[in-house]
Design a protein around this motif. Structure first.
Motif, short mmCIF file in Angstrom:
data_model
loop_
_atom_site.label_atom_id
_atom_site.label_comp_id
_atom_site.label_asym_id
_atom_site.label_seq_id
_atom_site.Cartn_x
_atom_site.Cartn_y
_atom_site.Cartn_z
N GLU A 25 0.87 -0.81 0.09
CA GLU A 25 -0.03 -0.03 -0.23
C GLU A 25 0.71 1.18 0.28
O GLU A 25 0.53 1.92 -1.01
CB GLU A 25 -0.75 -0.03 1.43
CG GLU A 25 -2.40 -0.57 1.22
CD GLU A 25 -1.49 -3.06 1.95
OE1 GLU A 25 -0.22 -2.50 2.25
OE2 GLU A 25 -2.50 -3.34 1.95
N GLN A 28 1.97 1.74 -3.16
CA GLN A 28 1.33 2.30 -4.25
C GLN A 28 0.84 3.69 -4.18
O GLN A 28 1.21 4.16 -5.19
CB GLN A 28 -0.06 1.66 -3.96
CG GLN A 28 -1.09 1.97 -4.74
CD GLN A 28 -2.04 1.01 -4.49
OE1 GLN A 28 -2.62 -0.34 -3.86
NE2 GLN A 28 -3.55 1.52 -4.89
N GLN A 325 -10.08 1.98 1.33
CA GLN A 325 -8.50 1.60 0.59
C GLN A 325 -9.02 0.54 -0.38
O GLN A 325 -9.59 -0.93 0.04
CB GLN A 325 -7.19 1.24 0.94
CG GLN A 325 -7.07 0.48 1.69
CD GLN A 325 -7.45 0.88 3.31
OE1 GLN A 325 -7.48 1.43 3.74
NE2 GLN A 325 -6.95 -0.57 3.86
N ASN A 326 -8.08 0.81 -1.41
CA ASN A 326 -9.16 -0.31 -2.87
C ASN A 326 -10.51 -1.45 -2.59
O ASN A 326 -10.47 -1.70 -2.97
CB ASN A 326 -7.61 -1.34 -2.78
CG ASN A 326 -6.27 -1.11 -2.99
OD1 ASN A 326 -6.51 0.51 -3.82
ND2 ASN A 326 -5.30 -0.99 -2.51
N GLU A 327 -11.44 0.00 -2.38
CA GLU A 327 -12.68 -0.97 -2.66
C GLU A 327 -13.49 -0.84 -3.65
O GLU A 327 -13.98 -1.35 -3.78
CB GLU A 327 -13.53 -0.04 -1.77
CG GLU A 327 -13.78 1.59 -1.59
CD GLU A 327 -14.78 2.12 -0.84
OE1 GLU A 327 -15.97 1.36 -0.94
OE2 GLU A 327 -14.39 3.23 -0.44
N GLU A 329 -12.56 -1.60 -7.50
CA GLU A 329 -10.95 -2.39 -8.50
C GLU A 329 -11.87 -2.14 -9.36
O GLU A 329 -12.90 -1.58 -10.37
CB GLU A 329 -10.90 -4.03 -8.45
CG GLU A 329 -10.79 -3.60 -6.43
CD GLU A 329 -10.22 -4.51 -6.15
OE1 GLU A 329 -9.01 -5.33 -5.76
OE2 GLU A 329 -11.55 -5.39 -5.42
N THR A 352 -9.90 3.80 -4.54
CA THR A 352 -9.38 3.33 -6.12
C THR A 352 -8.15 2.32 -6.47
O THR A 352 -7.75 3.36 -6.22
CB THR A 352 -9.70 4.68 -6.85
OG1 THR A 352 -10.94 5.10 -6.89
CG2 THR A 352 -10.66 3.96 -8.06
N SER A 353 -8.04 2.05 -6.46
CA SER A 353 -7.18 0.93 -6.80
C SER A 353 -6.07 1.19 -8.66
O SER A 353 -6.93 2.01 -9.53
CB SER A 353 -7.24 -0.42 -7.35
OG SER A 353 -8.06 -0.61 -8.79
#
Ligand code: NDP
Length: 448
Positions: A25, A28, A325-327, A329, A352-353
């Motif tokens: 994470e 990223q 976070q990253n929900e 995709e 957002t991934s």
């Protein structure tokens, strides 16, 4: 990006990954900022030579400690906690505390790193930090949560202070937990100070702090839509989450006559194709905030529940991811694009991934990154610090007026750095605007 800039970025990221292995994470979050600022950064000879990018991605310090506490049944439990004091070039460290079983050092480093630029964007004098624990408050009694908070503060108090580091809430840490933490801080230090924000109104909290992140996100969204000749009124908005950010985001959307067609929690989402009414919103607020229940318990006409699913497949014009976070995709992003979404406005941090961002960018969807659009929470925290320092408290209208102005200013900063021919790239705009100020301050301090 030119091939020379890409080469520099790859070289930098190789080193960062080597220094921070397994911290996915964090890698990223750094990659996103570094990709935005690289073209500008490479032209700043003095910043480049003094390795600002390498230094800004290395936390000032990370404090890790054990929190030992006792269950109601008298059993001893131990959790791990952290405070990542990332960067205080612009002011005392500032950022929330998160209690969730998924918390790791990587997550807190990504959040602390993002917080540096978010705080810079607000224009207020705040550095960046984040903290928390892998403690799971779900299913714990009030007294167990209290014992955990008191024990955590017994260690944390030596590392914070109103001019050093001022924590606040985040996932799993609301007004109740902030109050427990604050009470223990005062007992240990024997003095009152504005060392935490998000406090109760009767003991130094600011009006509108509870609502600030969600309301601020809607204000930012409105600025973004107007800048591109769209209106918020009448738009269908898919909101995810039903915690602090999602609830007050949804409230402000309804007030502004947008249609909130979804909300979610970690077990599923609710769908209201005609949009939630204010009465239905109040029922959800009562269920989630007071009863700490689940959306599956909701029994309202015109609302359906979808277990184990995320809301991105429903028809909507705007998506507002406000959970975690990253929900959102790739698959969710494709569905949003297929349904003709015009904007995604992040209420959560990095929801957002990487792949989803690419899909949305390519489709020309307006994308407001959390570090700009959810900065309203920390902005009002900054205003809470000012009120505490002056020993005054402003009326809700005054705080709301300041919040609206700050969100408009953040929007203007993003536009200044991110305006393209047709649209604003808000990711580049926010990263460059936030980064420049911190980099310049660090450079001015010399080799510290
Ligand atoms: P809350 O704990 O109040 O609410 C979190 C919501 O997200 C809950 O509905 C929760 O569901 C849901 N959720 C949590 N984890 C997951 C998951 N893994 N999958 C699906 N849903 C999940 O937190 P906040 O509203 O305060 O924070 C939400 C986001 O906004 C976070 O990213 C946070 O960092 C960010 N943020 C918060 C600010 C603030 O002022 N509070 C300021 C700026 C950013 P359930 O109810 O089932 O637990």
């Amino acid at each position: 990006m030119t091939s020379a800039e890409q080469k520099e970025l790859d070289h930098f990221m190789t080193g960062l990954k080597k220094r921070n292995p397994y911290e996915i994470e964090f890698q990223q979050a750094v990659h996103e900022v570094a990709a935005s600022v690289m073209p500008w950064y490479l032209q700043q000879d003095d910043l480049h030579r003094s390795q600002i990018l390498e230094r800004i991605t290395e936390p000032d310090r990370i404090i890790t400690f054990r929190v030992t506490w006792e269950t109601d049944a008298g059993e001893i439990r131990a959790n791990r906690a952290w405070r990542v004091q990332f960067n205080h070039a612009l002011g005392p460290y500032k950022g929330g505390l998160r209690f969730h079983p998924s918390v790791t050092q990587s997550i807190l480093k990504f959040l602390g790193f993002e917080q540096i630029f978010k705080n810079s964007l607000t224009g207020l004098p705040m550095g960046g930090a984040k903290g928390g624990s892998n403690f799971n408050p779900k299913g714990k009694s009030r007294r167990e949560v209290m014992r955990f908070c008191h024990s955590m503060m017994t260690e944390l108090h030596r590392h914070i202070g109103e001019d050093i580091d001022v924590p606040a809430g985040d996932i799993g840490v609301g007004a109740r937990e902030v109050s427990f933490l604050f009470g223990q801080y005062m007992r240990l230090e024997n003095r009152w100070s504005g060392v935490l924000t998000g406090k109760g109104l009767s003991f130094g909290g600011s009006a509108v702090r509870t609502e600030a992140t969600g309301w601020g996100c809607v204000y930012f969204c409105e600025n973004m839509l107007h800048h591109h000749d769209f209106e918020l009124e009448g738009k269908r908005v898919a909101v995810s989450g039903s915690g602090n950010v999602a609830l007050y985001g949804a409230q402000k959307l309804i007030e502004k006559r947008a249609k909130v067609v979804t909300m979610s929690d970690s077990k599923g989402f609710i769908h209201a194709p005609e949009g939630l009414t204010m009465e239905q919103w109040e029922t959800i607020q009562e269920l989630k905030e007071k009863k700490r229940g689940r959306l599956s318990e909701l029994d309202e006409a015109g609302i359906t529940y979808h277990a184990g699913k995320r809301p991105w497949g429903v028809e909507c014009d705007i998506a507002m991811p406000c959970a975690t976070q990253n929900e959102l995709e790739a698959e969710g992003a494709k569905e949003l694009v297929k349904n003709g979404v015009v904007a995604v406005c992040e209420g959560a941090n990095m929801p957002t991934s990487v792949e989803a961002v690419e899909i949305l960018r390519e489709a020309g969807v307006l994308l407001a990154p959390g570090k700009a659009s959810n900065a309203g929470g920390v902005a009002v925290s900054g205003l809470e610090q000012s009120q505490n320092a002056m020993r005054i408290s402003w009326e809700p209208e005054e705080v709301d007026r300041r919040l609206q102005r700050i969100m408009s200013e953040i929007h203007a900063r993003c536009v200044r750095e991110g305006q393209g021919e047709e649209r604003v790239d808000y990711i580049d705009g926010s990263n460059i605007a936030g980064f420049k100020k911190v980099a310049e301050a660090m450079h001015a301090y010399g080799a510290v």
